[in-house]
Design a protein around this motif. Structure first.
Motif, PDB file in Angstrom:
ATOM      1  N   LEU A  85       0.802  -1.222   0.000  1.00  0.00           N
ATOM      2  CA  LEU A  85       0.000   0.000   0.000  1.00  0.00           C
ATOM      3  C   LEU A  85       0.836   1.273   0.000  1.00  0.00           C
ATOM      4  CD1 LEU A  85      -2.833  -0.939   2.549  1.00  0.00           C
ATOM      5  CD2 LEU A  85      -2.840  -1.159   0.061  1.00  0.00           C
ATOM      6  N   TRP A  86       1.967   1.278   0.671  1.00  0.00           N
ATOM      7  CA  TRP A  86       2.724   2.507   0.913  1.00  0.00           C
ATOM      8  C   TRP A  86       4.010   2.555   0.091  1.00  0.00           C
ATOM      9  CZ3 TRP A  86       1.239   6.755   3.547  1.00  0.00           C
ATOM     10  CH2 TRP A  86       0.136   6.631   4.411  1.00  0.00           C
ATOM     11  N   SER A  87       4.314   3.765  -0.393  1.00  0.00           N
ATOM     12  CA  SER A  87       5.600   4.035  -1.029  1.00  0.00           C
ATOM     13  C   SER A  87       6.133   5.361  -0.511  1.00  0.00           C
ATOM     14  CB  SER A  87       5.481   4.078  -2.552  1.00  0.00           C
ATOM     15  OG  SER A  87       4.650   5.151  -2.963  1.00  0.00           O
ATOM     16  N   VAL A  88       7.451   5.486  -0.492  1.00  0.00           N
ATOM     17  CA  VAL A  88       8.116   6.702  -0.024  1.00  0.00           C
ATOM     18  C   VAL A  88       9.126   7.125  -1.080  1.00  0.00           C
ATOM     19  CG1 VAL A  88       9.474   7.757   1.826  1.00  0.00           C
ATOM     20  CG2 VAL A  88       7.871   5.901   2.359  1.00  0.00           C
ATOM     21  N   ALA A 119       7.927  12.506  -0.230  1.00  0.00           N
ATOM     22  CA  ALA A 119       6.526  12.193  -0.513  1.00  0.00           C
ATOM     23  C   ALA A 119       6.176  10.794  -0.005  1.00  0.00           C
ATOM     24  CB  ALA A 119       6.258  12.289  -2.008  1.00  0.00           C
ATOM     25  N   PHE A 120       5.051  10.707   0.712  1.00  0.00           N
ATOM     26  CA  PHE A 120       4.505   9.437   1.178  1.00  0.00           C
ATOM     27  C   PHE A 120       3.197   9.192   0.424  1.00  0.00           C
ATOM     28  CE2 PHE A 120       6.888  11.464   4.537  1.00  0.00           C
ATOM     29  CZ  PHE A 120       7.676  10.450   5.057  1.00  0.00           C
ATOM     30  N   GLU A 121       3.076   8.023  -0.194  1.00  0.00           N
ATOM     31  CA  GLU A 121       1.867   7.723  -0.964  1.00  0.00           C
ATOM     32  C   GLU A 121       1.269   6.395  -0.521  1.00  0.00           C
ATOM     33  OE1 GLU A 121       1.568   8.498  -5.155  1.00  0.00           O
ATOM     34  OE2 GLU A 121       3.540   9.453  -5.171  1.00  0.00           O
ATOM     35  N   ARG A 122      -0.059   6.399  -0.454  1.00  0.00           N
ATOM     36  CA  ARG A 122      -0.798   5.181  -0.138  1.00  0.00           C
ATOM     37  C   ARG A 122      -1.842   4.963  -1.226  1.00  0.00           C
ATOM     38  NH1 ARG A 122      -5.423   3.164   2.477  1.00  0.00           N
ATOM     39  NH2 ARG A 122      -5.006   1.363   3.851  1.00  0.00           N
TER      40      ARG A 122
END
Length: 781
Positions: free
Chosen positions: A536-539, A583-586
């Motif tokens: 779910l998460w990427s940085v 940037a943090f993306e879900r």
């Protein structure tokens, strides 16, 4: 250092070698390729296609048609995070783009492309003739729009440090077409102006693919009326009027943006616009792997702008001032000539052409190549302005003719990509060369008949050219299945030359100056690290340096104060930008969330500010290098489908930024005790937000309710413009829009909507549109 070899088509040996290799490989692939074509369905963003390490927000044509009331292509990005296009009316040609760290007067701090054609007018950095040429794209021909934030890709010039907007238009796979008619109406009421402002637009598209040849034709006609863009005023007088002075009524007591008392005497630049666009795009598959494309676009614009007086004589007739004497307004004495100078008319006649020729070679093996050459040319660009007294000046009399015909730019880009082959490829290397040239031609002539007369004596002139050569490379290096590092850099050589200024002082004395040639160069490293932390998460952490070179308009501007002329400043230094983002993306199947922390430091920021020219006591506005600015903030953007009920989608963004001037040794105080250090950077609001709710109960209906919010902005480096709700002020605002779309069947689609539902009155220097109703009907075949 004289570098006369800098001409379009003449590169440094290393740049020429890279471009020659690209060209040779492209044609070799065209001759040798025998593999079958592979058709990939779907439309990926530019960042995805090129493995660019940048935060990207996208919108497709279908999404825009459902949620946005729009008659111009720039309306498509109305709700994009941190973005504001300063569009004052339907058909506005001066519509620059602001981003999270750059303002609406900084058009050269972002880039706008359409199918590889540069729409950004990098002949200036302002909200006038430096605004993007959005109008060269009709809304109905777009397929999608991608906005990439920050200077983190070596593929783009330093002007990208605000954002890069890439418009991708449609090409057909079979015969198709559409006809769309749109109308809008605005009821505008402000001060003593009350008027209804209609607009109408018709768009026709046709396209087909037959064998290896595909083509697309688009035509668009727009007819619109604007609210007043300017308001005339005189400083509040404290001198009592004599008994013999004529009594004039109708003036409105107000305040200037710095809080000074003024009297509003009328409204100006209410504009009637007629625009036409015609474009044809051709694409031919020379082989299954090599495609060539050609685009030819033509745009013409005819505008008439008039003024309205709020003043009335004792008998009730409109009053427009005079050549001499004084009048009595509210018991105080005012110069008739000062009032008369507030009223003028102008006409605009423009014809612009754009062309693009590209060759794209894609191989199933290791190599891809692309070459794109573009040209943008102003074949006609005349602005005729009256200088005589109203009302006679409405139809004839003295004036000036500003001629920007011959202005334009050309670009050449070649790019190669090497994909490491194997079961677990580690590297994707892209590299390329870039060449551009910008030319500004802008003489202004006196004329005895501003509407139809010929050029008279030369009043002023600004000319010049800039050119840039660049080499760039970057490697997307996959360290592991979950970690990718992108390392790159861009080296640029820049030159400004053939600069010339001519000016006429108020005394009639003329000044002509040939400006010296200047050069600059530099390297801009880029680094990004992306980690897929979970399903779910990427940085992503990104860092980039950017060099934003001065435009022709910033270098070669005339400054005339009284009888004193001061030559333009051709020695402006490039902006040096250090930018970073974490940037943090879900992402899930029905939602996405991004949180971006960003910081940007700019040395030698090119900002228009106010100072005093040697030999005068009157402050004058001009562009100068501000030593240092710092912008830091947080941006949150997200979207969620099927919220509470099936078919309800919520999306939105909020951006907070602390943008301050940290050093400014060139500042001269305009009021006692004023300072610019520690003040907010002009035109960058502290808080901006959007929210969009769209309900799709089925495949036929879509209803949208949206809101746009911004806190106030400052327009001066010392933030002395404290009064926002006035002409030249910058209000905060919250505007609500709504739209309903209904698909009658596979051919017919109808939509209605309202922008500024609550009829918010606000200024962004100019008075912005009030409640506006939209309706459109589209037939697709």
């Amino acid at each position: 250092m004289n570098r006369s070899i800098y001409r379009l088509g003449a590169l440094r040996p290393i740049a020429a070698a890279v471009l020659a290799c690209c060209s040779a490989s492209v044609f070799a692939q065209a001759a040798e390729s025998t593999l079958p074509a592979v058709v990939v369905k779907g439309s990926r963003s530019v960042a995805e296609e090129n493995l660019l390490p940048v935060t990207t927000e996208s919108i497709t044509a279908a999404q825009a048609a459902q949620v946005i009331n729009g008659m111009n292509v720039e309306d498509t990005i109305k709700y994009a995070p941190s973005v504001l296009v300063r569009k004052r009316f339907i058909g506005d040609t001066n519509a620059p783009m602001a981003t999270r760290t750059t303002g609406i007067n900084a058009s050269a701090r972002s880039l706008v492309y359409a199918d590889g054609i540069l729409l950004s007018a990098l002949i200036n950095n302002n909200n006038g003739n430096g605004s993007p040429q959005w109008f060269m794209v009709a809304p109905e021909e777009i397929e999608r729009v991608d906005i990439m934030y920050g200077p983190f890709s070596a593929m783009y010039a330093g002007n990208s440090y605000g954002a890069v907007t890439v418009i991708k238009t449609r090409m057909p796979t079979e015969f198709e077409g559409s006809v769309k008619a749109s109308v809008a109406t605005e009821n505008f009421n402000l001060y003593s102006t009350s008027t209804r402002l209609p607009a109408g637009e018709v768009n026709v598209n046709l396209g087909n693919r037959s064998g290896d040849l595909s083509w697309w034709f688009s035509a668009n006609h727009l007819d619109s009326f604007s609210q007043p863009i300017t308001f005339g005023s005189v400083t509040q007088s404290t001198t009592a009027a004599s008994g013999s002075s004529p009594v004039i009524n109708g003036a409105i007591a107000a305040q200037s943006r710095t809080g000074g008392a003024i009297q509003l005497v009328g409204a100006g630049s209410a504009t009637h616009t007629l625009q036409d666009i015609a474009k044809i795009k051709l694409a031919y598959d020379f082989s299954p792997l090599v495609t060539g494309a050609y685009t030819l676009g033509f745009w013409q614009n005819n505008q008439v702008a008039t003024a309205q007086s709020y003043l009335r004589t004792a008998s009730g007739t409109p009053y427009y001032g005079g050549s001499s004497g004084n009048v009595n307004i509210g018991g105080n004495s005012y110069s008739a000539s000062s009032i008369g100078s507030q009223f003028s008319s102008n006409t605009v006649q423009q014809q612009h052409w754009m062309q693009s020729l590209s060759l794209n070679a894609k191989k199933q093996g290791a190599w891809d190549w692309e070459a794109v050459a573009t040209n943008f040319f102003y074949s006609q660009d005349l602005t005729r302005t009256s200088t005589g007294l109203y009302p006679a000046a409405q139809l004839s009399g003295t004036g000036r003719i500003s001629d920007a015909g011959g202005t334009g730019w050309s670009t050449l880009d070649m790019k190669g990509t090497w994909h490491e082959e194997g079961l677990a490829p580690s590297h994707t290397v892209s590299f390329g060369g870039h060449l551009d040239q910008y030319k500004l031609v802008n003489p202004t002539y006196n004329t005895t008949d501003w509407m139809n007369g010929a050029n008279g004596s030369l009043y002023s002139d600004s000319r010049g050219k800039t050119s840039t050569e660049a080499l760039w490379a970057q490697d997307a290096w996959r360290w592991s299945p979950s970690v990718v590092a992108t390392i790159g850099g861009r080296f640029e050589w820049w030159r400004a030359y053939d600069g010339y200024n001519f000016a006429t002082a108020s005394s009639g004395t003329t000044y002509a100056i040939n400006q010296p040639e200047v050069t600059a160069s530099g390297f801009s490293p880029k680094l990004s690290l992306a980690w897929q932390a979970s399903d779910l998460w990427s940085v992503t952490a990104s860092f980039g340096k950017a060099l934003r070179f001065p435009t022709v308009g910033e270098l070669y501007q005339n400054i005339s104060t009284g009888s004193t002329y001061t030559q333009a400043n051709p020695y402006l230094r490039p902006e040096k930008v250090l930018s970073g983002e974490l940037a943090f993306e879900r992402n899930t199947a029905d939602s996405k969330l991004r949180i971006s922390l960003f910081e940007e430091h700019v040395r030698d920021a090119l900002i228009s500010q106010t100072s005093t020219i040697t030999g005068t006591t009157t402050p004058t506005a001009f562009t100068q290098n501000v030593d240092a600015t710092r912008q830091r903030g947080i941006e949150i953007a997200g979207q969620h489908d099927d919220v509470l009920v099936k078919g309800l989608q919520l999306s939105g963004s909020v951006t907070w930024v602390d943008a301050v001037i940290t050093e400014n040794s060139s500042y001269v105080a305009t009021t006692p005790g004023a300072t610019s250090v520690g003040k907010r950077v002009p035109y960058v609001p502290q808080l901006r937000a959007t929210v969009v709710a769209t309900y799709r109960p089925d495949d036929q209906w879509a209803g949208t309710l949206a809101g746009r919010f911004s806190r106030r902005m400052y327009a001066t480096v010392d933030n002395t413009d404290t009064n926002t709700s006035t002409y030249q002020g910058f209000d905060g605002y919250f505007v609500i829009d709504t739209r309903i779309q209904y698909k009658v069947d596979r051919h017919w689609t109808a939509s209605v909507g309202i922008d500024n539902l609550t009829n918010k009155q606000y200024f962004l220097y100019h008075a912005f549109p009030q409640r506006t109703l939209y309706a459109d009907l589209k037939y697709t075949f």
